[in-house]
Design a protein around this motif. Structure first.
Motif, mmCIF file in Angstrom:
data_model
loop_
_atom_site.group_PDB
_atom_site.id
_atom_site.type_symbol
_atom_site.label_atom_id
_atom_site.label_comp_id
_atom_site.label_asym_id
_atom_site.label_seq_id
_atom_site.Cartn_x
_atom_site.Cartn_y
_atom_site.Cartn_z
ATOM 1 N N ILE A 65 1.239 -0.939 0.060
ATOM 2 C CA ILE A 65 -0.087 0.206 0.097
ATOM 3 C C ILE A 65 0.280 1.383 -0.177
ATOM 4 O O ILE A 65 0.714 2.656 -1.317
ATOM 5 C CB ILE A 65 -1.022 -0.180 1.263
ATOM 6 C CG1 ILE A 65 -1.392 -1.339 1.382
ATOM 7 C CG2 ILE A 65 -2.066 1.168 1.554
ATOM 8 C CD1 ILE A 65 -3.370 -1.846 2.750
ATOM 9 N N GLY A 66 1.753 1.013 0.506
ATOM 10 C CA GLY A 66 2.845 1.870 1.293
ATOM 11 C C GLY A 66 3.402 2.843 -0.907
ATOM 12 O O GLY A 66 3.835 3.929 -0.718
ATOM 13 N N THR A 67 3.939 1.352 -1.191
ATOM 14 C CA THR A 67 3.978 1.833 -2.080
ATOM 15 C C THR A 67 3.739 2.218 -3.869
ATOM 16 O O THR A 67 3.881 3.362 -4.418
ATOM 17 C CB THR A 67 4.937 1.021 -2.889
ATOM 18 O OG1 THR A 67 6.035 0.106 -2.075
ATOM 19 C CG2 THR A 67 5.575 0.349 -4.181
ATOM 20 N N THR A 68 2.087 1.924 -3.491
ATOM 21 C CA THR A 68 1.139 2.029 -4.188
ATOM 22 C C THR A 68 0.509 3.658 -4.201
ATOM 23 O O THR A 68 1.362 4.711 -4.867
ATOM 24 C CB THR A 68 -0.143 0.949 -4.126
ATOM 25 O OG1 THR A 68 0.662 -0.054 -4.336
ATOM 26 C CG2 THR A 68 -1.005 2.007 -5.693
ATOM 27 N N VAL A 69 0.659 4.209 -2.814
ATOM 28 C CA VAL A 69 0.856 5.546 -2.216
ATOM 29 C C VAL A 69 1.641 6.191 -2.311
ATOM 30 O O VAL A 69 1.540 7.246 -3.496
ATOM 31 C CB VAL A 69 0.120 5.480 -0.847
ATOM 32 C CG1 VAL A 69 0.020 7.073 -0.588
ATOM 33 C CG2 VAL A 69 -1.005 4.694 -1.039
ATOM 34 N N ASN A 70 2.745 5.912 -2.267
ATOM 35 C CA ASN A 70 3.658 7.203 -2.641
ATOM 36 C C ASN A 70 4.035 7.354 -3.802
ATOM 37 O O ASN A 70 4.567 8.552 -4.471
ATOM 38 C CB ASN A 70 5.292 5.919 -2.116
ATOM 39 C CG ASN A 70 5.589 6.148 -0.488
ATOM 40 O OD1 ASN A 70 4.397 7.158 0.602
ATOM 41 N ND2 ASN A 70 6.200 5.619 -0.484
ATOM 42 N N GLY A 71 3.439 5.862 -5.037
ATOM 43 C CA GLY A 71 4.087 6.253 -6.403
ATOM 44 C C GLY A 71 3.009 7.445 -7.192
ATOM 45 O O GLY A 71 3.340 8.108 -7.708
ATOM 46 N N ALA A 72 1.140 7.295 -6.621
ATOM 47 C CA ALA A 72 0.709 8.031 -7.092
ATOM 48 C C ALA A 72 1.220 9.911 -6.728
ATOM 49 O O ALA A 72 0.349 9.918 -7.645
ATOM 50 C CB ALA A 72 -0.782 7.641 -6.461
ATOM 51 N N ILE A 73 1.469 10.038 -5.455
ATOM 52 C CA ILE A 73 2.202 11.152 -5.291
ATOM 53 C C ILE A 73 2.678 11.640 -5.448
ATOM 54 O O ILE A 73 2.742 13.484 -6.457
ATOM 55 C CB ILE A 73 2.262 10.877 -3.010
ATOM 56 C CG1 ILE A 73 1.245 10.782 -2.213
ATOM 57 C CG2 ILE A 73 3.567 12.624 -2.827
ATOM 58 C CD1 ILE A 73 1.803 9.945 -1.209
ATOM 59 N N GLU A 74 4.494 11.020 -6.248
ATOM 60 C CA GLU A 74 5.472 11.264 -6.826
ATOM 61 C C GLU A 74 4.591 12.117 -8.076
ATOM 62 O O GLU A 74 4.952 12.894 -8.914
ATOM 63 C CB GLU A 74 5.668 10.519 -6.899
ATOM 64 C CG GLU A 74 6.989 10.186 -5.464
ATOM 65 C CD GLU A 74 7.890 9.395 -5.523
ATOM 66 O OE1 GLU A 74 8.750 8.234 -6.720
ATOM 67 O OE2 GLU A 74 8.630 8.878 -4.496
#
Length: 203
Positions: free
Chosen positions: A130-139
């Protein structure tokens, strides 16, 4: 050349990174408005768009917003639920997107936003999907919105690895070299007081 004194709103100012960001900016001569859910100069919850709108209306004009808030759930792919994803998207992703959207009418010309992602966007760990998914979306949001922000307003994202100070998390990041929070704070200063735009600043 004298550096300009900036009025900076730090959201998540009571956390490990937020405290360092606030103290570093003050030491550099900037005015800091500390914001968190339960302490600081103002209270706001990034999951609540209305509280963000009230925050920016109350502060008035300002030069920068630096966010160090946002939570995600850590679960394996098989164990994660819709609620885990919804909470994480609502907090760290939409919370930060709404910081930008609600602050735009109030931030000064040539102002800046600094958001936060994290090392998981580049280096996933077990249970960190989930963290990987969210961080990628933020970037992705930061890169795309840098072309559309009006009035010469800039936006950048800080992507820190696990912190030295966050010892409870170290077992979940095997082989990672932790970074001190003060170094992350310096990256925020680079974003706020510099000229970068649309950058992912890794620490």
């Amino acid at each position: 050349m004298d550096s300009k004194k900036l009025k900076v709103i730090v959201i998540g100012a009571s956390g490990t990174i937020g405290k360092e960001v606030s103290e570093n900016l003050e030491q550099s001569g900037h005015e800091v408005i500390r914001v968190s859910r339960n302490s600081g100069d103002f209270h706001a919850d990034i999951q609540d768009k209305n509280s963000l709108e009230q925050l920016f209306k109350s502060v008035g004009n300002f030069d920068a917003v630096a966010n160090a808030a946002g939570d995600v759930k850590f679960e394996s792919l098989e164990s994660s639920t819709d609620e885990d994803f919804a909470f994480s998207f609502g907090s760290k992703l939409m919370g930060q997107i709404n910081i930008v959207r609600t602050a735009l009418p109030f931030i000064n010309d040539n102002g800046s936003f600094t958001l936060i992602s994290g090392v998981l966007s580049d280096e996933p760990i077990s249970g960190g999907i989930i963290g990987t998914t969210v961080n990628g979306a933020i970037e992705g949001f930061v890169k795309a919105s840098s072309y559309e922000l009006p009035r010469n307003i800039r936006i950048n994202c800080i992507s820190p690895t696990v912190l030295v100070e966050s010892k409870d998390y170290h077992p979940f990041f095997p082989g990672f070299i932790p970074v001190e929070a003060w170094k992350v704070a310096k990256a925020y200063e680079k974003s706020i007081a510099g000229v970068f735009n649309g950058r992912i600043i890794k620490v």
